[in-house]
Design a protein around this motif. Structure first.
Motif, short mmCIF file in Angstrom:
data_model
loop_
_atom_site.label_atom_id
_atom_site.label_comp_id
_atom_site.label_asym_id
_atom_site.label_seq_id
_atom_site.Cartn_x
_atom_site.Cartn_y
_atom_site.Cartn_z
N HIS A 115 -11.74 0.38 2.36
CA HIS A 115 -10.50 0.29 2.67
C HIS A 115 -9.57 0.96 1.60
O HIS A 115 -9.83 0.40 0.34
CB HIS A 115 -10.13 -1.20 2.86
CG HIS A 115 -10.91 -2.00 3.85
ND1 HIS A 115 -10.28 -2.02 5.03
CD2 HIS A 115 -11.94 -2.49 4.04
CE1 HIS A 115 -11.28 -2.57 5.98
NE2 HIS A 115 -12.28 -3.00 5.14
N LYS B 145 -6.31 1.79 -0.40
CA LYS B 145 -4.83 1.51 -0.64
C LYS B 145 -4.23 2.36 -1.75
O LYS B 145 -4.67 2.27 -2.80
CB LYS B 145 -5.10 0.16 -1.11
CG LYS B 145 -3.33 -0.46 -1.11
CD LYS B 145 -3.32 -1.76 -1.45
CE LYS B 145 -1.89 -2.32 -1.81
NZ LYS B 145 -1.61 -3.52 -2.25
N ILE C 102 -6.01 11.02 -2.72
CA ILE C 102 -6.23 10.09 -1.56
C ILE C 102 -7.47 11.03 -0.92
O ILE C 102 -8.19 10.56 -0.31
CB ILE C 102 -5.30 9.67 -0.70
CG1 ILE C 102 -4.20 8.91 -1.48
CG2 ILE C 102 -5.48 9.26 0.35
CD1 ILE C 102 -4.92 7.53 -1.80
N THR D 88 -11.11 10.20 0.29
CA THR D 88 -11.45 10.25 1.73
C THR D 88 -12.63 11.26 1.97
O THR D 88 -13.68 10.80 2.89
CB THR D 88 -10.42 10.45 2.66
OG1 THR D 88 -9.76 11.74 2.37
CG2 THR D 88 -9.36 9.34 2.78
N PHE E 290 -7.13 2.63 6.05
CA PHE E 290 -6.06 2.54 4.91
C PHE E 290 -5.31 1.27 4.97
O PHE E 290 -5.00 0.91 6.21
CB PHE E 290 -5.06 3.89 5.18
CG PHE E 290 -5.70 5.12 4.85
CD1 PHE E 290 -5.76 5.68 3.73
CD2 PHE E 290 -6.32 5.75 6.13
CE1 PHE E 290 -6.33 7.02 3.50
CE2 PHE E 290 -7.04 6.90 5.92
CZ PHE E 290 -7.12 7.57 4.54
N THR F 148 -1.82 -0.42 4.47
CA THR F 148 -0.49 0.26 4.27
C THR F 148 0.66 -1.02 4.29
O THR F 148 0.02 -2.02 4.70
CB THR F 148 -0.12 1.12 5.28
OG1 THR F 148 -0.18 0.16 6.88
CG2 THR F 148 -0.98 2.33 5.39
#
Length: 70
Positions: free
Chosen positions: A34, A36, A46, A50, A63, A65
């Motif tokens: 997960h 954030k 980010i 990933t 993600f 959010t």
């Protein structure tokens, strides 16, 4: 300065993140990641996270959010 925060604000390099995720995913093939990020995190970080997760073969990634305040 090329650090990524992992597990409760611990900073690690992208290479160290890859090693950690490899070790964790070897022990837990059903690992779920997960991610954030907040508005202060450059998008490129980010993308690096990933990519690292994907390159290891972890397919369960999402993600975290928050709704935007208008």
């Amino acid at each position: 300065a090329n650090k990524i925060k992992l597990l409760q604000e611990t900073s690690v390099s992208t290479n160290k993140l890859t090693v950690l995720l490899n070790n964790i995913s070897a022990q837990n093939p059903q690992l779920s990641i997960h991610i954030k990020g907040d508005s202060k995190v450059p998008y490129q970080h980010i993308v690096k996270v990933t990519a690292a997760v994907s390159n290891i073969g972890i397919s369960n990634m999402g993600f975290i959010t928050q709704p935007m305040n208008e």
